[in-house]
Design a protein around this motif. Structure first.
Motif, PDB file in Angstrom:
ATOM      1  N   THR A   1       0.819  -1.215   0.000  1.00  0.00           N
ATOM      2  CA  THR A   1       0.000   0.000   0.000  1.00  0.00           C
ATOM      3  C   THR A   1       0.849   1.261   0.000  1.00  0.00           C
ATOM      4  OG1 THR A   1      -0.143   0.070   2.426  1.00  0.00           O
ATOM      5  CG2 THR A   1      -1.811  -1.214   1.261  1.00  0.00           C
ATOM      6  N   LEU A   2       2.139   1.119   0.285  1.00  0.00           N
ATOM      7  CA  LEU A   2       3.021   2.292   0.330  1.00  0.00           C
ATOM      8  C   LEU A   2       3.376   2.760  -1.077  1.00  0.00           C
ATOM      9  CD1 LEU A   2       5.526   1.107   3.087  1.00  0.00           C
ATOM     10  CD2 LEU A   2       3.520   2.577   3.391  1.00  0.00           C
ATOM     11  N   THR A   3       3.642   4.042  -1.212  1.00  0.00           N
ATOM     12  CA  THR A   3       4.179   4.584  -2.450  1.00  0.00           C
ATOM     13  C   THR A   3       5.555   5.164  -2.157  1.00  0.00           C
ATOM     14  OG1 THR A   3       3.172   6.772  -2.090  1.00  0.00           O
ATOM     15  CG2 THR A   3       1.882   5.137  -3.328  1.00  0.00           C
ATOM     16  N   ALA A   4       6.345   5.349  -3.199  1.00  0.00           N
ATOM     17  CA  ALA A   4       7.715   5.830  -3.029  1.00  0.00           C
ATOM     18  C   ALA A   4       8.003   6.954  -4.008  1.00  0.00           C
ATOM     19  CB  ALA A   4       8.703   4.685  -3.236  1.00  0.00           C
ATOM     20  N   ARG A   5       8.822   7.894  -3.572  1.00  0.00           N
ATOM     21  CA  ARG A   5       9.309   8.944  -4.458  1.00  0.00           C
ATOM     22  C   ARG A   5      10.723   9.316  -4.038  1.00  0.00           C
ATOM     23  NH1 ARG A   5       8.633  14.245  -2.231  1.00  0.00           N
ATOM     24  NH2 ARG A   5       7.509  14.213  -0.243  1.00  0.00           N
TER      25      ARG A   5
END
Length: 368
Positions: A245-249
């Protein structure tokens, strides 16, 4: 001292830096239970203080991971005995190519078009033997060699193949691939010390022919990994994981790179849900650093090094919150860059997960 970090979306400009950001569904279970404030369940291998930098960033800790950190328990590898295998003792097959976006998420177009798979070698003789090193590949279609750049990798310890035993090596086939000839694809692997083995391609899928403004100079390539024990991860079926469910940038990315100097940047993991996502256990990540060779030069590839996530001071990503992690990527040794761009892929890992979960892809100009 680390430069002050900037929050918000990364803006680049004249450096022509491309940052692709997405979240991939994972392919196996993990320790992400969604609980809050859960401490790590296993002791770190590297001694480091459970502290944060002044701006709240989790500091970089160089803590290499092993395959055992991310693989489900399995039988012990076969003993390494006997001479180096001969090609006549071996058969090879790749059962299927796997899209790097296996679950159909919204993804970076180039990553979505790219494939990976595991070539499995079987000892069909009655004599034990061993293999080690990086295969050299020849891909052909309709009998004509496909002129793809190849990237090197780093070797691993020798693997033993008793009669009926198996070894494998991963193959990454990057997009975009826009073939000018069509027909049946064949693959030959020149194994160090063993000779040439035909690898039967049971899946004739090829990478997609796509181009986008994010990676305008990316071309297709073929990258073999080191020979490893067993049959690889040939069945990466998805399973539930709260880490997915996590997003990364990426932020704080340098505008250029130099040989001999590490690349420091920050990966921000964001939790868009209403429940904290645990970082307990041994979550980690891979750092793939590669530069595709041009004009006949051999490319650079670190083979995808694995590290454990520094979860000493931060044990979860809070609901609707973010956590920033400092990252340091080491450029493979070389006298010069073989191509105009250096690509760095950061991908989160957890037990049983060879690829998937949040990832970040960087494209940095080399000046070559």
């Amino acid at each position: 001292m680390r430069k002050a970090r900037q929050l918000g979306t990364l803006a680049v400009g004249m450096a022509a830096l491309a940052v692709a950001v997405t979240s991939c569904g994972n392919q196996s279970g993990d320790d992400g239970t969604g609980s809050t404030g859960t401490p790590p369940t296993t002791a770190p291998r590297v001694s480091a203080a459970a502290t944060l930098e002044p701006d709240g960033t989790v500091p970089w800790v160089d803590e290499p991971a092993t395959d055992a950190d991310f693989r489900a328990p399995s039988a012990a590898p076969a003993p390494v005995t006997g001479p180096t295998c001969h090609a006549s003792q071996l058969t090879g097959a790749l059962t299927r190519w796997i899209h790097k976006s296996t679950n159909g998420e919204v993804n970076d177009p180039i990553m979505d078009a790219s494939l990976f798979g595991y070539a499995v070698l079987t000892n069909t003789s009655h004599t034990a033997c061993k293999l080690q090193g990086i295969p050299k590949l020849r891909l052909a279609v309709g009998g004509t060699t496909v002129p793809l750049p190849h990237s090197g990798s780093r070797s691993r310890p020798a693997v033993g193949l008793p009669p009926g035993g198996k070894a494998n090596f991963r193959i990454d086939w990057g997009g975009p691939y826009c073939p000018t000839q069509h027909g049946t694809y064949t693959l030959d692997a020149d194994l160090p010390g063993a000779g040439d083995v035909a690898v039967r391609l049971m899946d004739q899928t090829v990478p997609g022919c796509v181009h986008d403004d994010l990676h305008p100079q990316v071309t297709s390539f073929l990258s073999p990994g080191p020979l490893s024990d067993g049959d690889g991860n040939t069945d990466p079926r998805p399973a539930t994981s709260t880490l997915s469910t996590l997003t990364a940038r990426a932020t704080d990315v340098p505008k250029s790179v130099r040989l001999g100097r590490p690349v420091d940047f920050t990966v921000t993991l964001t939790n868009p849900t209403g429940k904290a996502v645990s970082l307990a256990g041994r979550p980690g990540f891979t750092l793939e650093v590669l530069c595709t060779g041009t004009q006949g030069r051999e490319g650079l590839n670190n083979g995808g090094k694995s590290y454990l996530l520094n979860n000493r001071a931060v044990h979860s990503v809070p609901a609707h919150g973010s956590v920033r992690f400092a990252v340091r990527a080491t450029i493979p040794q070389a006298s010069s860059f073989p191509g105009p761009n250096l690509y760095i892929n950061w991908r989160m890992l957890t037990r049983g997960l060879p690829s998937g979960l949040p990832f970040v892809s960087l494209t940095l100009p080399t000046g070559a």
